[in-house]
Design an enzyme around this catalytic site. Structure first.
Site, mmCIF file in Angstrom:
data_model
loop_
_atom_site.group_PDB
_atom_site.id
_atom_site.type_symbol
_atom_site.label_atom_id
_atom_site.label_comp_id
_atom_site.label_asym_id
_atom_site.label_seq_id
_atom_site.Cartn_x
_atom_site.Cartn_y
_atom_site.Cartn_z
ATOM 1 N N HIS A 41 69.163 -5.590 -39.995
ATOM 2 C CA HIS A 41 69.960 -4.564 -39.305
ATOM 3 C C HIS A 41 69.033 -3.540 -38.645
ATOM 4 O O HIS A 41 68.043 -3.123 -39.278
ATOM 5 C CB HIS A 41 70.839 -3.861 -40.338
ATOM 6 C CG HIS A 41 72.092 -3.258 -39.791
ATOM 7 N ND1 HIS A 41 72.078 -2.220 -38.888
ATOM 8 C CD2 HIS A 41 73.397 -3.535 -40.016
ATOM 9 C CE1 HIS A 41 73.331 -1.877 -38.592
ATOM 10 N NE2 HIS A 41 74.151 -2.679 -39.263
ATOM 11 N N GLY A 63 69.962 -7.998 -43.554
ATOM 12 C CA GLY A 63 71.137 -8.639 -42.976
ATOM 13 C C GLY A 63 70.809 -9.892 -42.180
ATOM 14 O O GLY A 63 71.683 -10.752 -41.991
ATOM 15 N N TYR A 111 75.746 -3.192 -50.172
ATOM 16 C CA TYR A 111 76.147 -4.367 -49.375
ATOM 17 C C TYR A 111 77.631 -4.634 -49.603
ATOM 18 O O TYR A 111 78.169 -4.344 -50.656
ATOM 19 C CB TYR A 111 75.288 -5.578 -49.762
ATOM 20 C CG TYR A 111 74.893 -6.390 -48.553
ATOM 21 C CD1 TYR A 111 73.771 -6.057 -47.800
ATOM 22 C CD2 TYR A 111 75.667 -7.460 -48.132
ATOM 23 C CE1 TYR A 111 73.419 -6.778 -46.673
ATOM 24 C CE2 TYR A 111 75.326 -8.195 -47.007
ATOM 25 C CZ TYR A 111 74.205 -7.850 -46.279
ATOM 26 O OH TYR A 111 73.873 -8.566 -45.156
HETATM 27 O O1 YZS Z 1 56.516 2.305 -35.692
HETATM 28 P P1 YZS Z 1 57.253 1.575 -34.618
HETATM 29 O O2 YZS Z 1 58.060 2.453 -33.710
HETATM 30 O O3 YZS Z 1 56.405 0.573 -33.876
HETATM 31 O O4 YZS Z 1 58.373 0.671 -35.355
HETATM 32 C C1 YZS Z 1 58.030 -0.219 -36.402
HETATM 33 C C2 YZS Z 1 59.185 -0.260 -37.377
HETATM 34 O O5 YZS Z 1 59.743 1.010 -37.610
HETATM 35 C C3 YZS Z 1 60.167 -1.137 -36.614
HETATM 36 N N1 YZS Z 1 61.136 -1.784 -37.509
HETATM 37 C C4 YZS Z 1 62.455 -1.600 -37.442
HETATM 38 N N2 YZS Z 1 63.196 -0.821 -36.656
HETATM 39 C C5 YZS Z 1 64.528 -0.856 -36.867
HETATM 40 N N3 YZS Z 1 65.155 -1.593 -37.771
HETATM 41 C C6 YZS Z 1 64.441 -2.393 -38.588
HETATM 42 N N4 YZS Z 1 65.074 -3.160 -39.499
HETATM 43 C C7 YZS Z 1 63.015 -2.410 -38.444
HETATM 44 N N5 YZS Z 1 62.008 -3.035 -39.078
HETATM 45 C C8 YZS Z 1 60.874 -2.650 -38.498
HETATM 46 O O6 YZS Z 1 59.357 -2.153 -36.026
HETATM 47 C C9 YZS Z 1 58.045 -1.615 -35.818
HETATM 48 C C10 YZS Z 1 57.074 -2.571 -36.473
HETATM 49 O O7 YZS Z 1 57.234 -2.419 -37.869
HETATM 50 P P2 YZS Z 1 55.967 -2.308 -38.844
HETATM 51 O O8 YZS Z 1 56.506 -2.012 -40.198
HETATM 52 O O9 YZS Z 1 54.956 -1.386 -38.287
HETATM 53 O O10 YZS Z 1 55.389 -3.791 -38.740
HETATM 54 P P3 YZS Z 1 54.821 -4.717 -39.872
HETATM 55 O O11 YZS Z 1 53.802 -4.006 -40.717
HETATM 56 O O12 YZS Z 1 54.406 -5.969 -39.178
HETATM 57 O O13 YZS Z 1 56.047 -5.019 -40.847
HETATM 58 C C11 YZS Z 1 57.166 -5.714 -40.360
HETATM 59 C C12 YZS Z 1 58.293 -5.633 -41.433
HETATM 60 C C13 YZS Z 1 59.522 -6.332 -40.856
HETATM 61 C C14 YZS Z 1 57.800 -6.362 -42.684
HETATM 62 C C15 YZS Z 1 58.551 -4.144 -41.775
HETATM 63 O O14 YZS Z 1 58.755 -3.436 -40.570
HETATM 64 C C16 YZS Z 1 59.741 -3.955 -42.633
HETATM 65 O O15 YZS Z 1 59.665 -4.085 -43.864
HETATM 66 N N6 YZS Z 1 60.892 -3.630 -42.013
HETATM 67 C C17 YZS Z 1 62.131 -3.384 -42.742
HETATM 68 C C18 YZS Z 1 62.710 -4.690 -43.147
HETATM 69 C C19 YZS Z 1 64.032 -4.485 -43.869
HETATM 70 O O16 YZS Z 1 64.024 -4.076 -45.043
HETATM 71 N N7 YZS Z 1 65.143 -4.732 -43.176
HETATM 72 C C20 YZS Z 1 66.456 -4.586 -43.720
HETATM 73 C C21 YZS Z 1 67.327 -3.751 -42.804
HETATM 74 N N8 YZS Z 1 68.643 -3.585 -43.465
HETATM 75 C C22 YZS Z 1 69.577 -4.553 -43.433
HETATM 76 O O17 YZS Z 1 69.478 -5.517 -42.720
HETATM 77 C C23 YZS Z 1 70.810 -4.440 -44.316
HETATM 78 C C24 YZS Z 1 71.820 -3.510 -43.797
HETATM 79 S S1 YZS Z 1 70.291 -4.050 -45.976
HETATM 80 O O18 YZS Z 1 69.613 -2.730 -45.919
HETATM 81 O O19 YZS Z 1 71.507 -3.953 -46.754
HETATM 82 O O20 YZS Z 1 69.413 -5.090 -46.412
#
Ligand code: YZS
Length: 258
Positions: free
Chosen positions: A63, A107, A137
């Site tokens: 998401h 998501g 969730y």
């Molecule tokens: O710093 P900038 O501006 O370059 O942005 C960064 C991150 O902030 C952005 N980004 C996201 N932006 C919006 N929504 C996201 N889900 C998201 N994830 C990342 O992308 C830029 C690159 O991220 P980095 O962290 O710097 O890159 P990296 O070290 O390669 O790590 C990539 C991941 C994907 C591992 C890391 O960004 C991460 O852990 N992201 C969050 C993953 C996550 O937990 N997603 C779940 C979102 N929530 C849901 O889908 C559900 C509603 S729930 O919460 O219930 O599960």
């Protein structure tokens, strides 16, 4: 600028996620995926492949976190774009194959688990992260994941929010096939071609029968209302705000259970 690439090759449609950075599922990206699926339905295509660009590190980060509400609204209501997308995939008349390279988060795990088949590269992972972000969730989302993963594995994924390897996901029946990255496209195309040779009318009804039967988990209105009230306690909590803000501020969340 388009954030998906749509291709049609014979009876096979391919939707490639192409949003900058990490394919976070924004309302814009979701609208484009749904538009591509609608076009493919109108063209009576026989299989859809949902993928990211070749060689990505992150298939989708889930998401779009900036689109999760922080004003006391339910973050995953029936009409949230992610919920709409999952239903569109489930109701799509032909099989949708998720072809996974890289890591899949939150998501986006539910999205790929709602596809009909999953073919994954051997170094891909899934991490279901609501417990890391403080997000309650929703029931149908949990059910969608329960439909494909063994209970011990889904519990571990939900309770730890840690990435789970392709090997374990294969063992627990979440992935249909795990192949080396270099064989992913060829293998998935072969699988799609096998589907193309079958009866479209039969596949359409088989998919719908499986969807209806797998969703046949009636609960009482009282149980539903109780769960909704528990979910509300979470999205009204300080911990929910903390989870979202910690992500935006690039720090670990500190949860206090209130
Ligand atoms: O710093 P900038 O501006 O370059 O942005 C960064 C991150 O902030 C952005 N980004 C996201 N932006 C919006 N929504 C996201 N889900 C998201 N994830 C990342 O992308 C830029 C690159 O991220 P980095 O962290 O710097 O890159 P990296 O070290 O390669 O790590 C990539 C991941 C994907 C591992 C890391 O960004 C991460 O852990 N992201 C969050 C993953 C996550 O937990 N997603 C779940 C979102 N929530 C849901 O889908 C559900 C509603 S729930 O919460 O219930 O599960």
């Amino acid at each position: 600028m388009a954030v998906v690439i749509t291709e049609v090759n014979g009876s096979i449609g391919t939707i490639t996620l192409d949003r900058p950075k990490v394919n976070a599922l924004s309302s814009e990206l979701i609208e484009e995926i749904i538009a591509a699926l609608t076009m493919m339905k109108e063209q009576n295509l026989r299989v859809v492949i949902l993928r990211a660009k070749k060689g990505v590190k992150v298939f989708s980060a889930g998401h779009e976190i900036s689109e999760l509400p922080t004003n006391g609204r339910d973050p995953l209501t029936y009409n949230d774009p992610l919920r709409h997308l999952v239903r569109t995939v489930q109701l799509h008349p032909c099989p949708v194959i998720a072809m996974i390279e890289g890591t899949v988060w939150g998501g986006a795990c539910e999205l790929v688990m709602s596809c009909d088949l999953i073919v994954a590269a051997d170094d891909s992972t899934l991490a279901i992260t609501p417990a890391k972000l403080g997000v309650p969730y929703n029931l149908s989302g949990i059910l969608n994941m329960m439909k494909v993963a063994d209970m011990p594995v889904i519990k571990e994924m939900l309770f730890t929010a840690r990435p789970i390897s392709a090997r374990r996901l294969m063992e627990s029946g979440v992935f249909n096939h795990v192949v080396p990255r270099e064989h992913l496209e060829g293998f998935t195309h072969e699988l799609a071609m096998q589907i193309v040779e079958t009866s479209p009318l039969v596949l359409r009804i088989l998919k719908e029968e499986l969807r209806v039967l797998a969703s046949a988990h009636p609960i009482t209105p009282e149980a539903y209302e109780r769960i909704q009230s528990l979910r509300r306690e979470v999205y009204d909590s300080e911990d929910y705000q903390e989870g979202i803000h910690a992500f935006i501020e690039k720090r670990r969340p500190e949860f206090h259970g209130r």
